[in-house]
Design a protein around this motif. Structure first.
Motif, PDB file in Angstrom:
ATOM      1  N   THR A  58     -24.650  11.335   5.223  1.00  0.00           N
ATOM      2  CA  THR A  58     -23.762  12.498   5.221  1.00  0.00           C
ATOM      3  C   THR A  58     -24.202  13.552   4.203  1.00  0.00           C
ATOM      4  O   THR A  58     -23.956  14.736   4.403  1.00  0.00           O
ATOM      5  CB  THR A  58     -22.310  12.067   4.937  1.00  0.00           C
ATOM      6  OG1 THR A  58     -22.275  11.311   3.720  1.00  0.00           O
ATOM      7  CG2 THR A  58     -21.760  11.230   6.077  1.00  0.00           C
ATOM      8  N   LYS A  59     -24.850  13.115   3.122  1.00  0.00           N
ATOM      9  CA  LYS A  59     -25.334  14.081   2.133  1.00  0.00           C
ATOM     10  C   LYS A  59     -26.409  14.978   2.748  1.00  0.00           C
ATOM     11  O   LYS A  59     -26.383  16.200   2.579  1.00  0.00           O
ATOM     12  CB  LYS A  59     -25.890  13.356   0.914  1.00  0.00           C
ATOM     13  CG  LYS A  59     -26.383  14.298  -0.153  1.00  0.00           C
ATOM     14  CD  LYS A  59     -26.929  13.539  -1.349  1.00  0.00           C
ATOM     15  CE  LYS A  59     -27.511  14.523  -2.343  1.00  0.00           C
ATOM     16  NZ  LYS A  59     -28.163  13.847  -3.447  1.00  0.00           N
ATOM     17  N   GLN A  60     -27.362  14.378   3.462  1.00  0.00           N
ATOM     18  CA  GLN A  60     -28.413  15.164   4.105  1.00  0.00           C
ATOM     19  C   GLN A  60     -27.832  16.035   5.212  1.00  0.00           C
ATOM     20  O   GLN A  60     -28.294  17.160   5.429  1.00  0.00           O
ATOM     21  CB  GLN A  60     -29.513  14.261   4.671  1.00  0.00           C
ATOM     22  CG  GLN A  60     -30.393  13.647   3.630  1.00  0.00           C
ATOM     23  CD  GLN A  60     -29.807  12.342   3.090  1.00  0.00           C
ATOM     24  OE1 GLN A  60     -28.827  11.828   3.609  1.00  0.00           O
ATOM     25  NE2 GLN A  60     -30.407  11.827   2.036  1.00  0.00           N
ATOM     26  N   GLY A  62     -24.862  17.348   5.145  1.00  0.00           N
ATOM     27  CA  GLY A  62     -24.257  18.465   4.415  1.00  0.00           C
ATOM     28  C   GLY A  62     -25.296  19.471   3.971  1.00  0.00           C
ATOM     29  O   GLY A  62     -25.066  20.688   4.023  1.00  0.00           O
ATOM     30  N   ASN A  63     -26.448  18.990   3.532  1.00  0.00           N
ATOM     31  CA  ASN A  63     -27.536  19.893   3.140  1.00  0.00           C
ATOM     32  C   ASN A  63     -28.056  20.679   4.338  1.00  0.00           C
ATOM     33  O   ASN A  63     -28.363  21.868   4.229  1.00  0.00           O
ATOM     34  CB  ASN A  63     -28.682  19.116   2.492  1.00  0.00           C
ATOM     35  CG  ASN A  63     -28.325  18.611   1.119  1.00  0.00           C
ATOM     36  OD1 ASN A  63     -27.428  19.127   0.471  1.00  0.00           O
ATOM     37  ND2 ASN A  63     -29.023  17.579   0.685  1.00  0.00           N
TER      38      ASN A  63
END
Length: 156
Positions: A58-60, A62-63
């Motif tokens: 999910t972090k990637q 979001g990026n």
């Protein structure tokens, strides 16, 4: 029938077409704004597919989503300067082409980093779309009549 009688309908038709031309041009620019709005919100529906396709967290994700907004923020001020200096029509056509190319390449991206660059390129066009539509409307409409075209751009 005199030549004056035949000239009057042609002139009234020309005036009617001329009165519609500012709206046609402004609505065309507003359609680009609508396309960018879809681009901005498309991650809501394809996020699960992107996670599976690129095998990311999910972090990637979001990026990847925020790269659009980052490029929008970075290029907003240069877009305003360029739209004041050069033809809005040429700039909007160029940035629209960049957006479409970025979208097509994003759809065919096989790596996360390439998708990130494609999303960034699509965001560059977003910086130009709203300012360009307002700039085009300001060229076609009298300043005392700008409220209605501006309102219609916001609602499209």
């Amino acid at each position: 029938m005199s030549t004056l009688d035949t000239a009057l309908p042609q002139e009234s038709e020309r005036k009617q077409r001329a009165s519609m031309q500012p709206w046609i041009v402004t609505v065309t620019a507003a359609l680009f704004l609508m396309y960018e709005f879809v681009q901005m919100n498309m991650f809501n529906s394809i996020s699960v597919d992107l996670i599976h396709t690129f095998n990311i967290g999910t972090k990637q994700l979001g990026n990847l989503s925020s790269s659009y907004f980052l490029s929008n923020l970075i290029f907003l001020f240069p877009a305003a300067l360029l739209l004041d200096r050069f033809s809005p029509r040429v700039l909007l056509l160029g940035t629209m082409s960049l957006c479409v190319l970025g979208t097509v390449l994003l759809a065919s991206a096989s790596t996360y980093h390439f998708a990130l660059y494609c999303r960034f390129a699509t965001g560059i066009g977003s910086a130009f779309c709203f300012l360009g539509a307002i700039r085009i409307a300001s060229r076609w409409f009298d300043p005392s009549k700008m409220a209605l075209p501006s309102l219609s751009l916001i609602h499209i």
